[in-house]
Design an enzyme around this catalytic site. Structure first.
Site, PDB file in Angstrom:
ATOM      1  N   LYS A   1       5.284   5.762  -0.335  1.00 55.95           N
ATOM      2  CA  LYS A   1       5.796   5.126   0.881  1.00 55.95           C
ATOM      3  C   LYS A   1       5.451   5.952   2.120  1.00 55.95           C
ATOM      4  CE  LYS A   1       9.725   3.046  -1.581  1.00 55.95           C
ATOM      5  NZ  LYS A   1       8.849   2.261  -2.354  1.00 55.95           N
ATOM      6  N   CYS A   2       4.221   6.419   2.177  1.00 60.17           N
ATOM      7  CA  CYS A   2       3.761   7.313   3.244  1.00 60.17           C
ATOM      8  C   CYS A   2       2.685   6.601   4.064  1.00 60.17           C
ATOM      9  CB  CYS A   2       3.185   8.575   2.578  1.00 60.17           C
ATOM     10  SG  CYS A   2       2.392   9.751   3.685  1.00 60.17           S
ATOM     11  N   GLY A   3       2.521   7.017   5.294  1.00 58.53           N
ATOM     12  CA  GLY A   3       1.444   6.475   6.122  1.00 58.53           C
ATOM     13  C   GLY A   3       0.069   6.722   5.518  1.00 58.53           C
TER      14      GLY A   3
ATOM     15  N   THR B   1      -0.462   6.632   2.231  1.00 60.56           N
ATOM     16  CA  THR B   1      -0.498   5.975   0.920  1.00 60.56           C
ATOM     17  C   THR B   1      -1.761   5.130   0.719  1.00 60.56           C
ATOM     18  OG1 THR B   1       1.903   6.038   0.726  1.00 60.56           O
ATOM     19  CG2 THR B   1       0.757   4.430  -0.651  1.00 60.56           C
TER      20      THR B   1
END
Length: 159
Positions: A35-37, A39
């Site tokens: 759930k990361c930028g 990803t």
């Protein structure tokens, strides 16, 4: 024997995987998050793996929830997410810590071998990448902002 091959780590399914099994391969070791930028880098990592696996590249993904709690799921949920959303076929390992007193021994080793900017031993964020040559030597550390496509030439030099 190179020190990298002395480590083992559990895969998402819990089965212990000795890194010695990757002897003679070029490794790209990445701490990941769902759930990361960054990803979407899973897509680029999978493309690299598909293109270069036959030449000897192995990508090892290590989920980590230490940065903004961006990988809160269970190992099963992480594996399902990676497969459904990005078709990840490269080896994924159980969730670990990469910083602090509970840092995984492999990551303690990687950080000691290739510190970050100004000698920092900390991992700054998700998708920090370590490149290991066929002899098991950690040769380069890439920042989270370094895309899989952007580091391809560095990997190909070792293949």
């Amino acid at each position: 024997m190179s020190a990298i091959y002395e480590f083992s780590a559990p895969r998402l399914n819990g089965k212990e995987q000795p890194l010695e099994d990757y002897k003679g391969k070029v490794l790209l070791i990445v701490n990941t998050a769902s759930k990361c930028g960054f990803t979407p880098q899973f897509e680029g990592l999978e493309k690299l793996y598909g293109d270069l696996k036959e030449k000897g590249l192995e990508i090892l993904g290590f989920p980590c929830n230490q940065f903004g709690a961006q990988d809160p799921g269970s190992n099963d949920e992480i594996g399902e997410f990676c497969q459904i959303n990005y078709g990840v076929s490269f080896p994924m390992f159980s969730k670990i810590d990469v910083n602090g007193s509970g840092a995984d021994p492999l990551y303690k080793y990687l950080k000691a071998e290739k510190p970050g900017l100004m000698g920092s031993k900390r991992i700054k964020w998700n998708f920090t990448k370590f490149l290991v040559n066929r002899e098991g030597k950690v040769v380069k550390r890439f920042a989270p902002t370094d895309t899989p496509h952007g580091i391809r030439k560095e990997i190909e030099k070792l293949l």
